[in-house]
Write a protein that holds these residues in place. Structure first.
Motif, PDB file in Angstrom:
ATOM      1  N   PHE A  93       0.840  -1.199   0.000  1.00 49.64           N
ATOM      2  CA  PHE A  93       0.000   0.000   0.000  1.00 49.64           C
ATOM      3  C   PHE A  93       0.872   1.246   0.000  1.00 49.64           C
ATOM      4  CE2 PHE A  93      -2.438  -3.330   2.029  1.00 49.64           C
ATOM      5  CZ  PHE A  93      -3.667  -3.225   1.412  1.00 49.64           C
ATOM      6  N   LYS A  94       0.442   2.247  -0.759  1.00 55.43           N
ATOM      7  CA  LYS A  94       1.111   3.543  -0.771  1.00 55.43           C
ATOM      8  C   LYS A  94       0.316   4.589   0.004  1.00 55.43           C
ATOM      9  CE  LYS A  94       3.674   2.866  -4.990  1.00 55.43           C
ATOM     10  NZ  LYS A  94       4.119   3.447  -6.260  1.00 55.43           N
ATOM     11  N   LYS A  95      -0.978   4.295   0.201  1.00 61.94           N
ATOM     12  CA  LYS A  95      -1.833   5.221   0.942  1.00 61.94           C
ATOM     13  C   LYS A  95      -2.883   4.411   1.695  1.00 61.94           C
ATOM     14  CE  LYS A  95      -4.873   5.864  -2.992  1.00 61.94           C
ATOM     15  NZ  LYS A  95      -5.559   6.780  -3.868  1.00 61.94           N
ATOM     16  N   ALA A  96      -3.484   5.040   2.685  1.00 57.49           N
ATOM     17  CA  ALA A  96      -4.537   4.387   3.458  1.00 57.49           C
ATOM     18  C   ALA A  96      -5.788   4.267   2.593  1.00 57.49           C
ATOM     19  CB  ALA A  96      -4.837   5.191   4.719  1.00 57.49           C
ATOM     20  N   GLU A  97      -6.344   3.071   2.558  1.00 58.84           N
ATOM     21  CA  GLU A  97      -7.559   2.803   1.787  1.00 58.84           C
ATOM     22  C   GLU A  97      -8.507   2.037   2.698  1.00 58.84           C
ATOM     23  OE1 GLU A  97      -6.781   1.902  -2.530  1.00 58.84           O
ATOM     24  OE2 GLU A  97      -4.770   1.543  -1.718  1.00 58.84           O
ATOM     25  N   ALA A  98      -9.413   2.766   3.334  1.00 57.31           N
ATOM     26  CA  ALA A  98     -10.253   2.215   4.393  1.00 57.31           C
ATOM     27  C   ALA A  98     -10.976   0.941   3.992  1.00 57.31           C
ATOM     28  CB  ALA A  98     -11.251   3.266   4.871  1.00 57.31           C
ATOM     29  N   HIS A  99     -11.586   0.898   2.826  1.00 56.76           N
ATOM     30  CA  HIS A  99     -12.349  -0.290   2.426  1.00 56.76           C
ATOM     31  C   HIS A  99     -11.436  -1.505   2.246  1.00 56.76           C
ATOM     32  CE1 HIS A  99     -11.065   1.444  -1.383  1.00 56.76           C
ATOM     33  NE2 HIS A  99     -11.354   0.297  -1.985  1.00 56.76           N
ATOM     34  N   LEU A 100     -10.230  -1.291   1.734  1.00 53.06           N
ATOM     35  CA  LEU A 100      -9.289  -2.403   1.583  1.00 53.06           C
ATOM     36  C   LEU A 100      -8.707  -2.822   2.936  1.00 53.06           C
ATOM     37  CD1 LEU A 100      -7.401  -1.503  -1.713  1.00 53.06           C
ATOM     38  CD2 LEU A 100      -9.327  -3.070  -1.376  1.00 53.06           C
ATOM     39  N   THR A 102     -10.302  -2.678   5.736  1.00 57.55           N
ATOM     40  CA  THR A 102     -11.367  -3.452   6.390  1.00 57.55           C
ATOM     41  C   THR A 102     -11.354  -4.888   5.887  1.00 57.55           C
ATOM     42  OG1 THR A 102     -12.731  -1.485   6.693  1.00 57.55           O
ATOM     43  CG2 THR A 102     -13.863  -3.612   6.748  1.00 57.55           C
ATOM     44  N   GLU A 103     -11.218  -5.055   4.580  1.00 51.26           N
ATOM     45  CA  GLU A 103     -11.155  -6.399   4.012  1.00 51.26           C
ATOM     46  C   GLU A 103      -9.894  -7.142   4.480  1.00 51.26           C
ATOM     47  OE1 GLU A 103     -11.276  -8.681  -0.313  1.00 51.26           O
ATOM     48  OE2 GLU A 103     -11.421  -6.488  -0.266  1.00 51.26           O
ATOM     49  N   LEU A 104      -8.783  -6.422   4.552  1.00 49.92           N
ATOM     50  CA  LEU A 104      -7.542  -7.033   5.013  1.00 49.92           C
ATOM     51  C   LEU A 104      -7.643  -7.427   6.485  1.00 49.92           C
ATOM     52  CD1 LEU A 104      -4.666  -7.841   4.171  1.00 49.92           C
ATOM     53  CD2 LEU A 104      -3.924  -5.548   4.867  1.00 49.92           C
ATOM     54  N   ALA A 105      -8.375  -6.664   7.283  1.00 44.53           N
ATOM     55  CA  ALA A 105      -8.587  -7.024   8.691  1.00 44.53           C
ATOM     56  C   ALA A 105      -9.341  -8.345   8.795  1.00 44.53           C
ATOM     57  CB  ALA A 105      -9.349  -5.913   9.414  1.00 44.53           C
ATOM     58  N   THR A 106     -10.353  -8.529   7.966  1.00 40.20           N
ATOM     59  CA  THR A 106     -11.109  -9.783   7.952  1.00 40.20           C
ATOM     60  C   THR A 106     -10.214 -10.942   7.542  1.00 40.20           C
ATOM     61  OG1 THR A 106     -13.156  -8.611   7.451  1.00 40.20           O
ATOM     62  CG2 THR A 106     -13.107 -10.971   6.949  1.00 40.20           C
ATOM     63  N   LEU A 107      -9.390 -10.731   6.527  1.00 38.03           N
ATOM     64  CA  LEU A 107      -8.468 -11.768   6.076  1.00 38.03           C
ATOM     65  C   LEU A 107      -7.438 -12.092   7.163  1.00 38.03           C
ATOM     66  CD1 LEU A 107      -7.441 -13.643   3.843  1.00 38.03           C
ATOM     67  CD2 LEU A 107      -6.148 -11.681   2.933  1.00 38.03           C
ATOM     68  N   THR A 108      -6.933 -11.083   7.834  1.00 40.77           N
ATOM     69  CA  THR A 108      -5.969 -11.288   8.928  1.00 40.77           C
ATOM     70  C   THR A 108      -6.591 -12.104  10.041  1.00 40.77           C
ATOM     71  OG1 THR A 108      -4.882  -9.193   8.377  1.00 40.77           O
ATOM     72  CG2 THR A 108      -4.431 -10.123  10.563  1.00 40.77           C
ATOM     73  N   ARG A 109      -7.837 -11.810  10.379  1.00 35.88           N
ATOM     74  CA  ARG A 109      -8.551 -12.550  11.422  1.00 35.88           C
ATOM     75  C   ARG A 109      -8.713 -14.018  11.016  1.00 35.88           C
ATOM     76  NH1 ARG A 109     -12.169  -9.088  12.359  1.00 35.88           N
ATOM     77  NH2 ARG A 109     -13.629  -9.683  10.734  1.00 35.88           N
ATOM     78  N   ARG A 110      -9.070 -14.270   9.754  1.00 38.99           N
ATOM     79  CA  ARG A 110      -9.197 -15.661   9.271  1.00 38.99           C
ATOM     80  C   ARG A 110      -7.851 -16.383   9.324  1.00 38.99           C
ATOM     81  NH1 ARG A 110     -12.416 -13.737   4.627  1.00 38.99           N
ATOM     82  NH2 ARG A 110     -10.703 -14.429   3.315  1.00 38.99           N
ATOM     83  N   CYS A 111      -6.787 -15.697   8.949  1.00 40.89           N
ATOM     84  CA  CYS A 111      -5.446 -16.290   9.015  1.00 40.89           C
ATOM     85  C   CYS A 111      -5.071 -16.616  10.460  1.00 40.89           C
ATOM     86  CB  CYS A 111      -4.410 -15.343   8.414  1.00 40.89           C
ATOM     87  SG  CYS A 111      -4.453 -15.219   6.612  1.00 40.89           S
ATOM     88  N   ALA A 112      -5.374 -15.711  11.373  1.00 36.63           N
ATOM     89  CA  ALA A 112      -5.046 -15.940  12.782  1.00 36.63           C
ATOM     90  C   ALA A 112      -5.836 -17.116  13.339  1.00 36.63           C
ATOM     91  CB  ALA A 112      -5.319 -14.677  13.595  1.00 36.63           C
TER      92      ALA A 112
END
Length: 124
Positions: A93-100, A102-112
């Motif tokens: 990422f080069k900049k903050a992208e809230a919607h992405l 949020t999706e990455l947070a869900t993916l991180t939670r699934r990975c954890a």
């Protein structure tokens, strides 16, 4: 670090710490967060890598190592987030992208969740 990269790093760091709270922080310095699993890698005396957030020269990277072992975790990932992928487990990422983020947070939670127990207990 640029101010923009500082903000991206801070958000991705917070996401990793929140969504993977069962993992162990092994490095947390400005611009670099490393997290490992609570169990040792098979045949090794140290914990397996879980993830990392790091400021690089041209972007901020977020690595989720469970994606190597369990690529099916990416099945519901949007094409837009996949465009940020480099290799099998890294998102840039080069900049903050809230919607992405949020999706990455869900993916991180699934990975954890998938890597919460020892290898074998999660189907790895």
């Amino acid at each position: 670090m640029s101010d923009a990269f500082d903000a991206v790093f801070a958000q991705l760091r917070a996401t990793m710490l929140e969504q993977a709270s069962d993992m162990t922080v092994t490095q947390d310095t400005p611009g670099h967060l490393v997290m490992k699993t609570p169990w040792n890698e098979p045949g090794k005396k140290e914990p397996a890598w879980f993830g990392m957030v790091q400021v690089k020269k041209a972007f901020v990277s977020c690595h989720l190592m469970p994606l190597y072992a369990l690529p099916a975790l990416l099945d519901d990932t949007s094409p837009e987030l996949r465009k940020r992928m480099q290799g099998k487990s890294c998102f840039n990422f080069k900049k903050a992208e809230a919607h992405l983020f949020t999706e990455l947070a869900t993916l991180t939670r699934r990975c954890a969740k998938a890597f919460a127990g020892p290898v074998g207990a999660t189907g790895c």
